[in-house]
Scaffold this motif. Structure first.
Motif, PDB file in Angstrom:
ATOM      1  N   VAL A 185       0.878  -1.175   0.000  1.00  0.00           N
ATOM      2  CA  VAL A 185       0.000   0.000   0.000  1.00  0.00           C
ATOM      3  C   VAL A 185       0.914   1.222   0.000  1.00  0.00           C
ATOM      4  O   VAL A 185       1.874   1.280   0.777  1.00  0.00           O
ATOM      5  N   VAL A 186       0.623   2.199  -0.839  1.00  0.00           N
ATOM      6  CA  VAL A 186       1.426   3.431  -0.846  1.00  0.00           C
ATOM      7  C   VAL A 186       0.853   4.375   0.212  1.00  0.00           C
ATOM      8  O   VAL A 186      -0.338   4.674   0.218  1.00  0.00           O
ATOM      9  N   ILE A 187       1.727   4.808   1.112  1.00  0.00           N
ATOM     10  CA  ILE A 187       1.318   5.771   2.143  1.00  0.00           C
ATOM     11  C   ILE A 187       1.823   7.148   1.718  1.00  0.00           C
ATOM     12  O   ILE A 187       3.016   7.313   1.433  1.00  0.00           O
ATOM     13  N   CYS A 188       0.933   8.101   1.688  1.00  0.00           N
ATOM     14  CA  CYS A 188       1.324   9.428   1.182  1.00  0.00           C
ATOM     15  C   CYS A 188       0.722  10.503   2.086  1.00  0.00           C
ATOM     16  O   CYS A 188      -0.488  10.704   2.104  1.00  0.00           O
ATOM     17  N   SER A 189       1.566  11.197   2.853  1.00  0.00           N
ATOM     18  CA  SER A 189       1.020  12.152   3.825  1.00  0.00           C
ATOM     19  C   SER A 189       1.364  13.601   3.462  1.00  0.00           C
ATOM     20  O   SER A 189       2.317  13.866   2.722  1.00  0.00           O
ATOM     21  N   PHE A 190       0.582  14.521   4.031  1.00  0.00           N
ATOM     22  CA  PHE A 190       0.701  15.960   3.706  1.00  0.00           C
ATOM     23  C   PHE A 190      -0.125  16.744   4.714  1.00  0.00           C
ATOM     24  O   PHE A 190      -0.891  16.162   5.501  1.00  0.00           O
ATOM     25  N   ALA A 193      -3.272  22.553   4.626  1.00  0.00           N
ATOM     26  CA  ALA A 193      -3.269  23.617   3.615  1.00  0.00           C
ATOM     27  C   ALA A 193      -2.936  23.045   2.244  1.00  0.00           C
ATOM     28  O   ALA A 193      -3.414  23.532   1.216  1.00  0.00           O
ATOM     29  N   SER A 194      -2.133  21.989   2.232  1.00  0.00           N
ATOM     30  CA  SER A 194      -1.715  21.368   0.973  1.00  0.00           C
ATOM     31  C   SER A 194      -2.882  20.775   0.197  1.00  0.00           C
ATOM     32  O   SER A 194      -2.793  20.587  -1.026  1.00  0.00           O
ATOM     33  N   VAL A 195      -3.962  20.468   0.901  1.00  0.00           N
ATOM     34  CA  VAL A 195      -5.136  19.885   0.247  1.00  0.00           C
ATOM     35  C   VAL A 195      -5.654  20.800  -0.861  1.00  0.00           C
ATOM     36  O   VAL A 195      -6.231  20.360  -1.853  1.00  0.00           O
ATOM     37  N   ASN A 196      -5.431  22.111  -0.685  1.00  0.00           N
ATOM     38  CA  ASN A 196      -5.938  23.087  -1.654  1.00  0.00           C
ATOM     39  C   ASN A 196      -5.079  23.206  -2.903  1.00  0.00           C
ATOM     40  O   ASN A 196      -5.473  23.845  -3.869  1.00  0.00           O
ATOM     41  N   HIS A 197      -3.891  22.641  -2.841  1.00  0.00           N
ATOM     42  CA  HIS A 197      -2.966  22.846  -3.945  1.00  0.00           C
ATOM     43  C   HIS A 197      -3.455  22.129  -5.206  1.00  0.00           C
ATOM     44  O   HIS A 197      -3.979  21.024  -5.137  1.00  0.00           O
ATOM     45  N   ALA A 198      -3.246  22.780  -6.346  1.00  0.00           N
ATOM     46  CA  ALA A 198      -3.687  22.196  -7.621  1.00  0.00           C
ATOM     47  C   ALA A 198      -3.126  20.791  -7.803  1.00  0.00           C
ATOM     48  O   ALA A 198      -3.810  19.897  -8.317  1.00  0.00           O
ATOM     49  N   VAL A 222      -2.820  10.482   3.550  1.00  0.00           N
ATOM     50  CA  VAL A 222      -2.967  10.804   4.968  1.00  0.00           C
ATOM     51  C   VAL A 222      -2.849  12.314   5.130  1.00  0.00           C
ATOM     52  O   VAL A 222      -1.779  12.889   4.910  1.00  0.00           O
ATOM     53  N   CYS A 223      -3.963  12.940   5.494  1.00  0.00           N
ATOM     54  CA  CYS A 223      -3.936  14.388   5.693  1.00  0.00           C
ATOM     55  C   CYS A 223      -3.763  14.682   7.178  1.00  0.00           C
ATOM     56  O   CYS A 223      -4.628  14.359   7.998  1.00  0.00           O
ATOM     57  N   GLU A 224      -2.624  15.254   7.509  1.00  0.00           N
ATOM     58  CA  GLU A 224      -2.353  15.609   8.905  1.00  0.00           C
ATOM     59  C   GLU A 224      -2.781  17.066   9.091  1.00  0.00           C
ATOM     60  O   GLU A 224      -2.058  17.993   8.753  1.00  0.00           O
ATOM     61  N   ASP A 225      -3.975  17.199   9.625  1.00  0.00           N
ATOM     62  CA  ASP A 225      -4.670  18.497   9.634  1.00  0.00           C
ATOM     63  C   ASP A 225      -4.425  19.222  10.962  1.00  0.00           C
ATOM     64  O   ASP A 225      -5.075  18.935  11.972  1.00  0.00           O
ATOM     65  N   PRO A 279      -8.263   3.559  -3.510  1.00  0.00           N
ATOM     66  CA  PRO A 279      -7.723   4.712  -2.785  1.00  0.00           C
ATOM     67  C   PRO A 279      -8.584   5.135  -1.601  1.00  0.00           C
ATOM     68  O   PRO A 279      -9.806   5.025  -1.644  1.00  0.00           O
ATOM     69  N   ALA A 280      -7.915   5.634  -0.573  1.00  0.00           N
ATOM     70  CA  ALA A 280      -8.631   6.135   0.602  1.00  0.00           C
ATOM     71  C   ALA A 280      -7.868   7.315   1.164  1.00  0.00           C
ATOM     72  O   ALA A 280      -6.700   7.534   0.833  1.00  0.00           O
ATOM     73  N   VAL A 281      -8.561   8.063   2.014  1.00  0.00           N
ATOM     74  CA  VAL A 281      -7.892   9.165   2.687  1.00  0.00           C
ATOM     75  C   VAL A 281      -8.152   9.065   4.183  1.00  0.00           C
ATOM     76  O   VAL A 281      -9.278   8.810   4.619  1.00  0.00           O
ATOM     77  N   LEU A 282      -7.073   9.197   4.932  1.00  0.00           N
ATOM     78  CA  LEU A 282      -7.166   9.198   6.391  1.00  0.00           C
ATOM     79  C   LEU A 282      -6.960  10.637   6.842  1.00  0.00           C
ATOM     80  O   LEU A 282      -5.896  11.224   6.601  1.00  0.00           O
ATOM     81  N   HIS A 283      -7.989  11.177   7.468  1.00  0.00           N
ATOM     82  CA  HIS A 283      -7.959  12.584   7.868  1.00  0.00           C
ATOM     83  C   HIS A 283      -7.694  12.646   9.380  1.00  0.00           C
ATOM     84  O   HIS A 283      -8.568  12.317  10.177  1.00  0.00           O
ATOM     85  N   LEU A 284      -6.493  13.059   9.736  1.00  0.00           N
ATOM     86  CA  LEU A 284      -6.116  13.093  11.150  1.00  0.00           C
ATOM     87  C   LEU A 284      -6.111  14.532  11.648  1.00  0.00           C
ATOM     88  O   LEU A 284      -5.438  15.392  11.064  1.00  0.00           O
TER      89      LEU A 284
END
Ligand code: TPP
Length: 748
Positions: A185-190, A193-198, A222-225, A279-284
């Motif tokens: 599984v590819v883990i990709c975090s950010f 604010a980055s969620v808004n980026h094009a 993985v969105c680290e909010d 695909p899934a998104v984990l919102h932390l």
């Protein structure tokens, strides 16, 4: 802003004020009723969290006396340790810059105990740092499947999509073609604010698009909010609303400051992606402590109450409280553990300060773009041997019984088509994709028939988004494939250019060659489409590519060059992990004649495989037409054909002109062009790109650098966008202009 001391003291005072829980807890049991996280794992995660916290404190300490070079920390994001534990140490991770705890947890999970040293080495730019070797402070490790990311926020998300694509592509295929486990599984975090980026938006869209088509894509975003990006707050509820509205993304949310809750949600998310291959998104929900970075005065833009509220959610304190409540640690033990890690971090920090740094330019650039021309030539020869031997039958079948070498002279378009067929045959890991390349076979028919011959798995139409196309390539290359993406027109590369510049071209540099993303990007471009199309179909600027360190730019001027140059690019990608742009002059795709109608002199026969080695073209070597003694024309692309026509006219008047086809715009064939310039002492640079920032500037500089002292003139396109219709000719280099400049140099 919360200072390091305040954070430290707050931890001590809160934990010191707790009472031990009686009786002691069982480490094998859930750390909290109903939670899947065991006490044992919670203790390990606590260790990862406090390692990360102390590294943040150390980063600022090192900075305070000029030995540390990076202070963006992970404080408040330490819950991501649980994401590491929810995944496997073999799952590729493309991480946010606040991933100290993830790194430490994965390191522990993999049985390594050097996370502290690794990260400290990054902070002090030690040349022995395990991934970037002092080139940057990144999170990465060859044995932890952590791929280093650039600091351009969100630019790694399209790569994550591409990597997930590659992992699925390799599934069930030959074992030796797999770079990552079949069920990875590819883990990709950010950050939030980055969620808004094009670039993020495009990656979410692409993931949803693939999912909508029923294609599998095992990627967990993985969105680290933490609610803020430097000083700009994310509007309350926006990030959740935005992520939940993405079609095709399964959404799971949790309090990222609560270790047990984070672990439960992360496990659910990773397991879901692993099982479903979707695909899934984990919102932390997390907090940012100590500001954006060391020098950031948070109080200038953030209300005290908000800073206090973030402090109150400190995840390291929360985990310590959890462990004390569960009877797994007494407050004294929690503090002792915390202090022990603190001392260890300081001890190792003092050790790494003295380690060697990158000491020479040669060391800095060593992994940038390795070039091994002999091995590249060998790879071409090996492919030729197979094509001429055991691969013969497959070739006959792929070419429908009509081998291109028997078809007589071909156009540039036909030559590229045949070379791509041979490439797809020779390399089962080669993939071809882009807008309209599949069913239609390309706007100009260059990829015609490839999808029918090789199937939609290897030749496919993508969605209409260049960032996705290049990101897919960056991920597919990292995934062990050999991507050959197409950009339909040069003008449309620009909105996605950073996927080449910031992502693809930097990977070997920032990973000391550990990770690579070989690719050959086919781009249709340059002008002279007989007034058709206006600027966007005639874009003649490659300035944006020419200064990307390590990038190879190939421009075939016709069928005679194209096959060998494309084979070289493909082999260089395979052998050296090269990132190559193969820029195809559209106006020459179907050009047949050189000097007169029906002379067919701009066609060329396709070489049969035994000839491939003989016609091999090394990167950075030019082709010279003729031995004229009076004038040297240095040119490329459309300029070659125009200059040859002018040379023929001048020959009739008794002037000997040699025409040099640069072939490679990066690296420029400096030795060849200087030699040929010196041979006549009169140089005309014919540059179809713009006068400012154009290729001619580089050629001129190469001549000056080499000490060339002869005469030199330059014709180049005007510094303008190209208008529609015949007005285009007013802006472009014409044969008349070439001839005039040549004659003035010759005094004729
Ligand atoms: C494309 C790009 N634009 C601007 C920046 C400068 N920058 C660095 S971090 C950052 C804020 C990112 O916020 P967020 O995604 O919420 O992550 P956080 O730092 O809060 O964890 C900005 C604007 C950048 N790195 N990349």
């Amino acid at each position: 802003m919360t200072s390091p001391q305040q954070l430290d003291e707050r931890f001590r005072s809160i934990i010191g004020g707790l009472s031990a829980t009686e009786p002691a807890g069982d480490p094998a049991s859930p750390v909290r009723a109903g939670a899947p996280l065991t006490g044992d794992d919670a203790l390990k995660l606590f260790d990862a969290q406090i390692i990360s916290r102390h590294l943040d404190l150390a980063a600022r300490w090192l900075r305070s006396f000029g030995e540390g070079f990076y202070t963006i920390g992970s404080a408040g994001h330490e819950g991501n340790a649980a994401v590491a534990f929810a995944s496997r140490p073999t799952d590729p991770a493309l991480l946010h810059y606040r991933s100290g705890a993830f790194y430490a947890a994965r390191s522990a999970q993999a049985g390594r105990d050097d996370a502290i040293r690794d990260i400290l080495r990054g902070l002090v730019a030690s040349a022995t740092e395990p991934i970037a070797g002092g080139r940057h402070k990144v999170f990465g490790h060859p044995e932890l499947a952590i791929v280093p990311m650039t600091s351009t926020i969100a630019s790694h998300l399209p790569r994550a999509v591409g990597l997930a694509y590659a992992i699925e592509h390799a599934r069930g295929g030959r074992r030796k073609d797999r770079r990552w486990p079949e069920d990875a599984v590819v883990i990709c975090s950010f950050g939030d604010a980055s969620v808004n980026h094009a670039v993020a938006a495009t990656a979410f869209n692409a993931a949803g698009w693939f999912d909508h088509r029923g294609e599998r894509l095992p990627v967990l975003f993985v969105c680290e909010d933490n609610g803020i990006g430097i000083s700009v707050e994310s509007p309350e509820g926006w990030v959740g609303a935005s992520l939940q509205a993405r079609p095709g993304l399964h959404y799971i949310a949790a309090d990222g400051c609560d270790l047990a809750a984070t672990h439960e949600a992360a496990t659910e998310a990773v397991d879901w992606v692993r099982a479903q291959r979707r695909p899934a998104v984990l919102h932390l929900s997390v907090v940012r402590l100590m500001g954006h970075a060391g020098a950031d005065a948070e109080v200038a833009y953030r209300a005290r109450a908000d800073i206090d509220a973030a402090e109150a959610r400190d995840p390291v304190v929360a985990t310590a409280v959890l462990l004390v409540d569960a009877g797994l640690l007494t407050p004294e033990e929690a503090l002792a553990r915390y202090d022990q890690v603190g001392w260890e971090v300081r001890r190792v920090a003092e050790e790494v300060i003295g380690e060697p740094k990158l000491g020479s330019l040669a060391e800095v650039v060593a992994p940038l773009a390795p070039r091994r021309p002999v091995r590249v030539a060998r790879a071409v020869a090996d492919a030729a041997d197979i094509a001429a031997g055991p691969g013969q039958a497959a070739r006959l079948e792929a070419f429908g019984g009509r081998l291109p070498e028997k078809a007589g002279p071909l156009t540039l378009a036909q030559t590229i088509n045949a070379t791509l067929i041979d490439a797809l045959l020779a390399n089962p890991r080669a993939l071809l994709f882009g807008e309209d390349v599949g069913v239609k076979g390309g706007v100009y028919g260059v990829t015609k028939g490839l999808r029918e011959r090789f199937g939609a798995r290897r030749v496919f139409d993508t969605l209409l988004d260049e960032t996705t196309i290049l990101g897919l390539a960056a991920g597919a290359g990292l995934g062990g494939l050999l991507p050959v993406p197409e950009i339909q027109y040069l003008a449309y590369l620009h909105n996605a250019e950073d996927q080449l510049r910031g992502e693809a071209a930097t990977l070997q540099f920032f990973s000391s060659g550990t990770y690579r993303n070989p690719m050959v990007v086919r781009v249709a471009g340059l002008a002279y489409q007989e007034g058709f199309g206006g600027h966007f179909h005639n874009d003649n600027s490659v300035a944006v590519l020419r200064d990307i360190p390590g990038l190879v730019i190939a421009v075939p001027s016709g069928a005679a060059e194209a096959a060998a140059m494309l084979r070289t690019c493909l082999a260089a990608a395979e052998v050296d992990g090269g990132v190559c742009v193969f820029l195809e002059p559209i106006a020459l795709y179907h050009t047949r004649d050189l000097h007169s109608a029906d002379d067919n002199a701009w066609l060329a026969p396709y070489a049969a495989p035994p000839e491939w080695s003989r016609e091999h073209m090394t990167i950075g070597r030019a082709r010279v037409y003729g031995e004229g003694e009076h004038l040297t024309v240095l040119t490329f692309g459309n300029g070659v054909r125009m200059s040859l026509r002018v040379a023929a006219r001048l020959a009739e008047r008794g002037f000997g002109v040699r025409v040099v086809d640069l072939r490679w715009l990066q690296p420029l064939p400096a030795a060849d062009l200087v030699r040929e310039a010196s041979a006549t002492g009169r140089v005309l640079i014919v540059d179809e790109t713009r006068r400012s920032g154009g290729v001619g500037e580089g050629v001129l500089a190469a001549l000056v650098d080499a000490g060339y002292v002869g005469a030199v003139r330059r014709v180049a396109a005007a510094d303008t966008f190209i208008p529609l219709g015949n007005a285009a000719k007013l802006t472009l280099v014409s044969e008349e202009a070439i001839e005039q400049a040549a004659r003035s140099l010759l005094g004729a």
